[in-house]
Design a protein around this motif. Structure first.
Motif, short mmCIF file in Angstrom:
data_model
loop_
_atom_site.label_atom_id
_atom_site.label_comp_id
_atom_site.label_asym_id
_atom_site.label_seq_id
_atom_site.Cartn_x
_atom_site.Cartn_y
_atom_site.Cartn_z
N SER A 177 0.82 -1.21 0.00
CA SER A 177 0.00 0.00 0.00
C SER A 177 0.86 1.26 0.00
CB SER A 177 -0.90 0.01 1.24
OG SER A 177 -1.51 1.27 1.39
N ALA A 178 0.39 2.27 -0.72
CA ALA A 178 1.06 3.57 -0.73
C ALA A 178 1.11 4.19 0.66
CB ALA A 178 0.35 4.51 -1.69
N MET A 179 0.25 3.72 1.55
CA MET A 179 0.21 4.23 2.92
C MET A 179 1.37 3.70 3.76
SD MET A 179 -2.33 6.21 2.74
CE MET A 179 -2.53 6.63 4.46
N ASP A 180 2.03 2.64 3.30
CA ASP A 180 3.08 2.02 4.11
C ASP A 180 4.46 2.27 3.52
OD1 ASP A 180 4.51 0.58 5.95
OD2 ASP A 180 3.16 -1.14 5.91
N LYS A 181 4.87 3.53 3.57
CA LYS A 181 6.16 3.94 3.01
C LYS A 181 7.33 3.26 3.71
CE LYS A 181 4.49 8.40 1.46
NZ LYS A 181 4.63 9.84 1.52
N GLU A 182 7.20 3.03 5.02
CA GLU A 182 8.29 2.41 5.77
C GLU A 182 8.52 0.96 5.32
OE1 GLU A 182 9.65 1.45 10.35
OE2 GLU A 182 8.10 2.96 9.98
N LEU A 196 11.82 -2.98 2.42
CA LEU A 196 11.96 -4.04 1.42
C LEU A 196 13.05 -3.67 0.42
CD1 LEU A 196 9.28 -6.22 -0.12
CD2 LEU A 196 11.09 -5.32 -1.53
N LEU A 197 13.08 -2.43 -0.04
CA LEU A 197 14.13 -2.01 -0.97
C LEU A 197 15.51 -2.11 -0.34
CD1 LEU A 197 12.37 1.10 -2.54
CD2 LEU A 197 12.83 -1.10 -3.67
N LYS A 198 15.61 -1.73 0.93
CA LYS A 198 16.89 -1.81 1.62
C LYS A 198 17.38 -3.25 1.75
CE LYS A 198 16.33 2.52 4.12
NZ LYS A 198 16.14 3.19 5.40
N ASN A 247 17.27 7.48 3.26
CA ASN A 247 16.07 8.00 2.61
C ASN A 247 16.00 7.48 1.18
OD1 ASN A 247 13.78 9.47 2.06
ND2 ASN A 247 14.88 11.39 1.72
N ILE A 248 15.11 6.52 0.95
CA ILE A 248 14.93 5.93 -0.37
C ILE A 248 13.43 5.81 -0.65
CG2 ILE A 248 15.21 3.63 0.64
CD1 ILE A 248 16.19 2.64 -2.08
N HIS A 249 13.04 6.22 -1.87
CA HIS A 249 11.63 6.12 -2.22
C HIS A 249 11.53 5.77 -3.70
CE1 HIS A 249 7.34 6.91 -1.74
NE2 HIS A 249 7.41 7.30 -3.00
#
Length: 185
Positions: free
Chosen positions: A38-43, A48-50, A59-61
Motif C-alpha cells: 500500500s502507498a500508505m506504508d512507506k516504511e 523491502l528495498l533496503k 532515505n529511499i523512495h
C-alpha cells in the motif's frame, strides 16, 4: 569460475545458470511484493528495498511499478527517488550517488549481448556497470545504456538515449545523447 562471477566480471556468462535463475526469481518475488504494498506504508516499502539492494542511504523512495534483475547489484545513495515504472537491469553493478531523481519510465540497462549473431544465438550475454554521480536528474523515458558513467550535477533530458559517458555539470539530450548545456554552480 561460476557464471555469477563471470557476470560480475563483465565476461560472457550463461544467464540460464541455476544460481542466476534462482537469484532473479527471488528478486522477482521481492519486486512483486514491493509493487503490491500500500502507498500508505512507506516504511515497509523502504525496508523491502533496503533488503533487496546491496546498499542504500537512509532515505529511499521508489514508486511502483519497479523491476530489476537481481537487486543485489544496485547501490543507491542518500535521498534516492525513482518515479513510476523504473526498470534497472542490474546484471552488473549500478551505483547512484546522493540526491538522485529518476522520472517515470526510465530504463537503466547493464545487460548486453554479443554483436556477432552466431555468438549472440548461443544465449550467452555480458554486462557492463553503470555509475551515476551525485545530484543527477534523469528525465522521463530516458534510457541509460551499459557501461555509462555520469558525473555529478547532470540532467538527462526526457527521452534521451545515453550511449556513452559524460562528465559533471551538464545537461544532455537526444538520441544518442549529447551535451546541450553546461550547468554553472
Amino acid at each position: 569460475m561460476s557464471e555469477k562471477t563471470k557476470m560480475l566480471a563483465g565476461e560472457l556468462y550463461d544467464p540460464y545458470d541455476d544460481e542466476l535463475t534462482e537469484l532473479r526469481r527471488k528478486a522477482r518475488i521481492s519486486t512483486e511484493r514491493f509493487n503490491s504494498i500500500s502507498a500508505m506504508d512507506k516504511e515497509e516499502r523502504a525496508n523491502l528495498l533496503k533488503s533487496l539492494f546491496d546498499s542504500t542511504g537512509n532515505n529511499i523512495h521508489i514508486e511502483p511499478s519497479f523491476q530489476c534483475d537481481y537487486g543485489s547489484n544496485i547501490h543507491v545513495g542518500e535521498n534516492f527517488y525513482a518515479n513510476f515504472n523504473c526498470v534497472i537491469l542490474d546484471a552488473a553493478e549500478v551505483r547512484f550517488g546522493d540526491n538522485c531523481m529518476i522520472a517515470p519510465q526510465v530504463g537503466i540497462y547493464t545487460a548486453t549481448h554479443p554483436l556477432n549473431p552466431v555468438e549472440r544465438n548461443t544465449g550467452l550475454e555480458y554486462a557492463k556497470p553503470i555509475t551515476i554521480g551525485d545530484n543527477v536528474w534523469i528525465g522521463g523515458h530516458a534510457t541509460i545504456n551499459p557501461g555509462v558513467s555520469l558525473g555529478d550535477n547532470v540532467v538527462v533530458a526526457s527521452g534521451a538515449v545515453v550511449t556513452k559517458s559524460f562528465g559533471s555539470h551538464l545537461v544532455i539530450a537526444g538520441n544518442p545523447a549529447k551535451v546541450i548545456k553546461e550547468i554553472s554552480l
